[in-house]
Design a protein around this motif. Structure first.
Motif, mmCIF file in Angstrom:
data_model
loop_
_atom_site.group_PDB
_atom_site.id
_atom_site.type_symbol
_atom_site.label_atom_id
_atom_site.label_comp_id
_atom_site.label_asym_id
_atom_site.label_seq_id
_atom_site.Cartn_x
_atom_site.Cartn_y
_atom_site.Cartn_z
ATOM 1 N N PHE A 72 -0.074 -1.754 -5.812
ATOM 2 C CA PHE A 72 -1.015 -0.637 -5.404
ATOM 3 C C PHE A 72 -1.355 0.225 -6.513
ATOM 4 C CE2 PHE A 72 0.422 -1.731 -1.072
ATOM 5 C CZ PHE A 72 -0.793 -1.831 -0.287
ATOM 6 N N ASP A 73 -0.269 0.432 -7.381
ATOM 7 C CA ASP A 73 -0.378 1.280 -8.590
ATOM 8 C C ASP A 73 -1.594 0.541 -9.493
ATOM 9 O OD1 ASP A 73 -0.135 3.559 -10.051
ATOM 10 O OD2 ASP A 73 1.546 2.640 -11.253
ATOM 11 N N ALA A 74 -1.562 -0.653 -9.696
ATOM 12 C CA ALA A 74 -2.495 -1.398 -10.548
ATOM 13 C C ALA A 74 -3.643 -2.093 -9.567
ATOM 14 C CB ALA A 74 -1.880 -2.482 -11.259
ATOM 15 N N PHE A 75 -4.035 -1.345 -8.472
ATOM 16 C CA PHE A 75 -5.139 -1.997 -7.579
ATOM 17 C C PHE A 75 -6.659 -1.718 -8.257
ATOM 18 C CE2 PHE A 75 -7.899 -1.558 -3.867
ATOM 19 C CZ PHE A 75 -7.721 -2.800 -3.335
ATOM 20 N N SER A 76 -6.782 -0.673 -9.034
ATOM 21 C CA SER A 76 -8.262 -0.544 -9.486
ATOM 22 C C SER A 76 -8.644 -1.837 -10.271
ATOM 23 C CB SER A 76 -8.137 0.568 -10.327
ATOM 24 O OG SER A 76 -7.227 0.534 -11.469
ATOM 25 N N GLY A 77 -7.661 -2.590 -10.955
ATOM 26 C CA GLY A 77 -7.959 -3.728 -11.688
ATOM 27 C C GLY A 77 -8.511 -4.970 -10.823
ATOM 28 N N LEU A 78 -7.886 -4.926 -9.527
ATOM 29 C CA LEU A 78 -8.322 -6.102 -8.612
ATOM 30 C C LEU A 78 -9.700 -5.593 -8.143
ATOM 31 C CD1 LEU A 78 -5.109 -6.837 -6.220
ATOM 32 C CD2 LEU A 78 -6.423 -8.404 -7.787
ATOM 33 N N VAL A 127 -1.356 -7.410 -1.509
ATOM 34 C CA VAL A 127 -1.563 -6.387 -2.876
ATOM 35 C C VAL A 127 -0.199 -6.133 -3.255
ATOM 36 C CG1 VAL A 127 -2.357 -4.203 -3.294
ATOM 37 C CG2 VAL A 127 -3.653 -5.316 -2.040
ATOM 38 N N LEU A 128 0.967 -6.088 -2.400
ATOM 39 C CA LEU A 128 2.217 -5.887 -2.710
ATOM 40 C C LEU A 128 2.731 -7.032 -3.633
ATOM 41 C CD1 LEU A 128 4.031 -4.448 0.280
ATOM 42 C CD2 LEU A 128 3.704 -3.169 -1.649
ATOM 43 N N GLY A 129 2.212 -8.143 -3.356
ATOM 44 C CA GLY A 129 2.737 -9.442 -4.096
ATOM 45 C C GLY A 129 1.727 -9.728 -5.178
ATOM 46 N N SER A 130 0.774 -8.975 -5.668
ATOM 47 C CA SER A 130 -0.151 -9.195 -6.562
ATOM 48 C C SER A 130 0.625 -8.674 -8.110
ATOM 49 C CB SER A 130 -1.527 -8.477 -6.605
ATOM 50 O OG SER A 130 -1.080 -7.007 -6.558
ATOM 51 N N LYS A 131 1.516 -7.661 -8.064
ATOM 52 C CA LYS A 131 2.214 -7.192 -9.289
ATOM 53 C C LYS A 131 3.760 -6.797 -9.012
ATOM 54 C CE LYS A 131 1.376 -4.572 -13.330
ATOM 55 N NZ LYS A 131 1.092 -5.891 -14.347
ATOM 56 N N PHE A 132 4.589 -7.027 -9.724
ATOM 57 C CA PHE A 132 5.811 -6.623 -9.780
ATOM 58 C C PHE A 132 6.337 -6.190 -11.173
ATOM 59 C CE2 PHE A 132 5.803 -9.388 -6.048
ATOM 60 C CZ PHE A 132 6.437 -8.677 -5.189
ATOM 61 N N GLU A 133 6.981 -5.328 -11.413
ATOM 62 C CA GLU A 133 7.294 -4.558 -12.556
ATOM 63 C C GLU A 133 8.729 -4.622 -12.594
ATOM 64 O OE1 GLU A 133 6.387 -4.439 -16.027
ATOM 65 O OE2 GLU A 133 4.558 -3.469 -14.997
ATOM 66 N N PHE A 134 9.428 -5.831 -13.084
ATOM 67 C CA PHE A 134 10.929 -5.925 -13.109
ATOM 68 C C PHE A 134 11.458 -5.441 -14.285
ATOM 69 C CE2 PHE A 134 9.640 -9.541 -10.465
ATOM 70 C CZ PHE A 134 10.381 -9.159 -9.296
ATOM 71 N N ALA A 178 -4.652 3.774 -3.924
ATOM 72 C CA ALA A 178 -5.194 2.839 -4.228
ATOM 73 C C ALA A 178 -6.634 2.670 -3.223
ATOM 74 C CB ALA A 178 -4.302 1.430 -3.825
ATOM 75 N N THR A 179 -6.445 3.051 -2.134
ATOM 76 C CA THR A 179 -7.463 3.284 -1.289
ATOM 77 C C THR A 179 -8.633 4.046 -1.854
ATOM 78 O OG1 THR A 179 -5.779 3.378 0.605
ATOM 79 C CG2 THR A 179 -8.106 4.088 0.913
ATOM 80 N N LEU A 180 -8.472 5.117 -2.776
ATOM 81 C CA LEU A 180 -9.499 5.834 -3.090
ATOM 82 C C LEU A 180 -10.410 4.996 -4.195
ATOM 83 C CD1 LEU A 180 -7.588 9.092 -4.433
ATOM 84 C CD2 LEU A 180 -9.534 8.879 -2.632
ATOM 85 N N CYS A 181 -9.820 3.857 -4.668
ATOM 86 C CA CYS A 181 -10.669 2.749 -5.296
ATOM 87 C C CYS A 181 -11.568 2.300 -4.577
ATOM 88 C CB CYS A 181 -9.517 1.905 -6.019
ATOM 89 S SG CYS A 181 -8.250 2.275 -7.110
ATOM 90 N N PHE A 182 -11.602 2.148 -3.550
ATOM 91 C CA PHE A 182 -12.736 1.612 -2.574
ATOM 92 C C PHE A 182 -14.156 2.634 -2.795
ATOM 93 C CE2 PHE A 182 -9.235 -0.243 0.041
ATOM 94 C CZ PHE A 182 -9.418 -1.474 -0.310
ATOM 95 N N TRP A 183 -13.682 3.651 -3.067
ATOM 96 C CA TRP A 183 -15.033 4.470 -3.409
ATOM 97 C C TRP A 183 -15.064 4.841 -4.805
ATOM 98 C CZ3 TRP A 183 -11.778 4.875 0.933
ATOM 99 C CH2 TRP A 183 -12.361 5.059 1.991
ATOM 100 N N GLN A 230 -12.549 3.002 -10.331
ATOM 101 C CA GLN A 230 -11.416 3.294 -10.766
ATOM 102 C C GLN A 230 -10.397 3.979 -10.275
ATOM 103 O OE1 GLN A 230 -10.800 1.797 -13.916
ATOM 104 N NE2 GLN A 230 -12.678 0.851 -14.360
ATOM 105 N N GLY A 231 -9.093 3.928 -10.710
ATOM 106 C CA GLY A 231 -8.022 4.641 -10.038
ATOM 107 C C GLY A 231 -8.078 6.237 -10.695
ATOM 108 N N LEU A 232 -7.611 7.003 -9.924
ATOM 109 C CA LEU A 232 -7.843 8.551 -10.543
ATOM 110 C C LEU A 232 -6.352 8.827 -10.839
ATOM 111 C CD1 LEU A 232 -10.043 9.941 -7.495
ATOM 112 C CD2 LEU A 232 -10.651 9.311 -9.749
ATOM 113 N N GLU A 233 -6.286 9.699 -12.100
ATOM 114 C CA GLU A 233 -5.093 10.056 -12.673
ATOM 115 C C GLU A 233 -4.495 11.113 -11.642
ATOM 116 O OE1 GLU A 233 -3.315 8.832 -15.178
ATOM 117 O OE2 GLU A 233 -4.658 7.324 -15.274
#
Length: 260
Positions: free
Chosen positions: A79-85, A105-112, A163-168, A171-174
């Protein structure tokens, strides 16, 4: 859940392909919050207490919120990197697959590599608990585990809203960092040290107070604490996540394909 763990296994094995990079990033993640904790330690060395709270009591507050953030940042990184999708049109692929978009979306990226931050939080947690004997009872330890879990829910919910804001906005908002990084830094101290509007906001709007402050009143046998307060307030994280899921569903309905 089987599919989720398969996603996790794939990402873990892929990140281990560059072992030295993985190792160095994990070490870096260990020391980043370490300097924050060192600043807290020296502050208590100078002043002794913070409005009636001892060093180890605040250290427990610090450990819980950082442990929650580390787990959420590791497991909900998608979700944190969702804007790239959205920008690359990758979300279109998720929509045609016969699985829930939240899971995908949860499974699209993990930061181990956040294991370093996680390890540092666990060390502080064990150190603080070893110096707080009043916490060592089964109901209090169960409450402590719920505190961490619901902290994960809150941070995941904030990532989901961003991530939901990216639909509008595409790009993600800081501005979301105000509530993730800022909320983490604020909630590592007892909330009653802040001004009343801030205290209320982080209790009733984004309920970080229900993750650390109110349950800690019960764990540490403060006068304002009670068993009922300690058991019920950690549920605030789950209640916060539910409307976040509804907002996400509304955002998915609004989404228009990239057409690519």
């Amino acid at each position: 859940m089987k599919l989720y763990f398969q996603y996790m296994s794939i990402h873990f094995r892929s990140q281990l392909q560059y072992r030295m990079s993985f190792f160095l990033l994990s070490i870096g993640q260990f020391f980043i919050p370490f300097f924050v904790f060192a600043g807290m330690y020296f502050m208590f060395e100078r002043f002794g207490q913070l409005q009636g709270w001892s060093f180890f009591e605040v250290a427990l507050c610090y450990a819980v919120i950082h442990l929650s953030f580390s787990l959420s940042e590791s497991l909900a990184r998608g979700f944190d990197a969702f804007s790239g999708l959205v920008v690359a049109g990758g979300f279109d692929r998720l929509l045609v697959r016969p699985r829930n978009t939240v899971l995908q979306v949860l499974g699209s990226k993990f930061e181990f590599t956040r294991i370093g931050r996680l390890l540092q939080s666990i060390i502080v947690l064990i150190w603080s608990l070893s110096n707080l004997p009043q916490v060592w009872s089964l109901p209090k330890l169960l409450t402590l585990s719920f505190m961490v879990l619901n902290g994960v829910f809150i941070f995941t919910g904030i990532f989901m809203l961003a991530a939901t804001l990216c639909f509008w906005t595409v790009q993600g908002l800081e501005v979301a960092n105000v509530f993730t990084d800022g909320g983490r830094e604020m909630a590592q101290y007892p909330l009653h040290i802040y001004e009343r509007p801030v205290f209320k906001f982080f209790t009733f709007i984004i309920p970080f107070g229900c993750v650390t402050y109110y349950p800690l009143l019960y764990l540490l046998d403060k006068e304002e604490g009670s068993l009922l307060l300690g058991i019920l307030t950690p549920l605030g994280g789950a209640l916060f996540l539910l409307p976040c899921l509804l907002v996400w569903r509304a955002g998915v309905k609004h989404y228009h394909s990239t057409g690519s």
